[in-house]
Write a protein that holds these residues in place. Sequence first.
Motif, PDB file in Angstrom:
ATOM      1  N   LEU A 261       0.831  -1.135   0.056  1.00  0.00           N
ATOM      2  CA  LEU A 261       0.069   0.082   0.066  1.00  0.00           C
ATOM      3  C   LEU A 261       0.700   1.107   0.013  1.00  0.00           C
ATOM      4  O   LEU A 261       1.607   1.616   0.953  1.00  0.00           O
ATOM      5  N   VAL A 262       0.973   1.899  -1.208  1.00  0.00           N
ATOM      6  CA  VAL A 262       1.728   3.131  -1.091  1.00  0.00           C
ATOM      7  C   VAL A 262       1.273   4.222  -0.563  1.00  0.00           C
ATOM      8  O   VAL A 262       0.374   4.759  -0.680  1.00  0.00           O
ATOM      9  N   HIS A 263       2.312   4.937   0.154  1.00  0.00           N
ATOM     10  CA  HIS A 263       2.156   6.220   0.949  1.00  0.00           C
ATOM     11  C   HIS A 263       3.138   7.290   0.589  1.00  0.00           C
ATOM     12  O   HIS A 263       3.326   8.418   1.222  1.00  0.00           O
ATOM     13  N   THR A 264       3.597   7.051  -0.679  1.00  0.00           N
ATOM     14  CA  THR A 264       4.634   8.348  -1.244  1.00  0.00           C
ATOM     15  C   THR A 264       4.178   8.682  -2.654  1.00  0.00           C
ATOM     16  O   THR A 264       3.515   7.774  -3.474  1.00  0.00           O
ATOM     17  N   ASP A 265       4.142   9.740  -3.006  1.00  0.00           N
ATOM     18  CA  ASP A 265       4.029  10.255  -4.186  1.00  0.00           C
ATOM     19  C   ASP A 265       4.983  10.190  -5.355  1.00  0.00           C
ATOM     20  O   ASP A 265       5.140  10.604  -6.419  1.00  0.00           O
TER      21      ASP A 265
END
Length: 180
Positions: free
Chosen positions: A28-32
């Motif tokens: 689950l990606v939490h970076t742009d």
Amino acid sequence: MLNTPSEELLLAGIIGAARGLRGEVSVLVHTDRPEEVFQPGSVLTSSSDAVPELEVSRVREHNGRLLLEFVGVDSREQAEVLRGTELLVEGEDEDDAWYARDLEGLVVTDIDGNELGVVSGLVPSPAHDLLLVRSEGTEVMVPFVEAIVPQVLPEEGRVVVDAPSGLFPDRTVVGEEDTE
């Protein structure tokens, strides 16, 4: 027990379910900037005491999900143990980027200087981040876009919000009196 990472480390992703038999996991990606953070050879700090660092060995996308493999994680069982582990990276300074830690506690005012509340957090969302503002006992989610938040002034301890009508709880403006 979780590692206590430095304040400068930021959440880049959270390991999800194992995929297949070779140790691949969903993230689950939490970076742009996932293409920079999650690339083969990248070493990520983890929130796991058992595996404080994880080196990315393979990256692929499948049906809109990021899938990773890590060096030394070769089975589904090893991958399942990592489920829920946070992947942390060093923060980068950007002119127009703000981290929650930079904003929390700043006073929120309208464009006329009237106090509206205090910043209590920052929530990433797909369209734009949301500034959480504690105002009159409630949490107001303010779209963190320049049209609504034209100024962030940490040196002055405040954030200026040009809020559309109805965004904040009704309040009496000082100097106005009920004319009924």
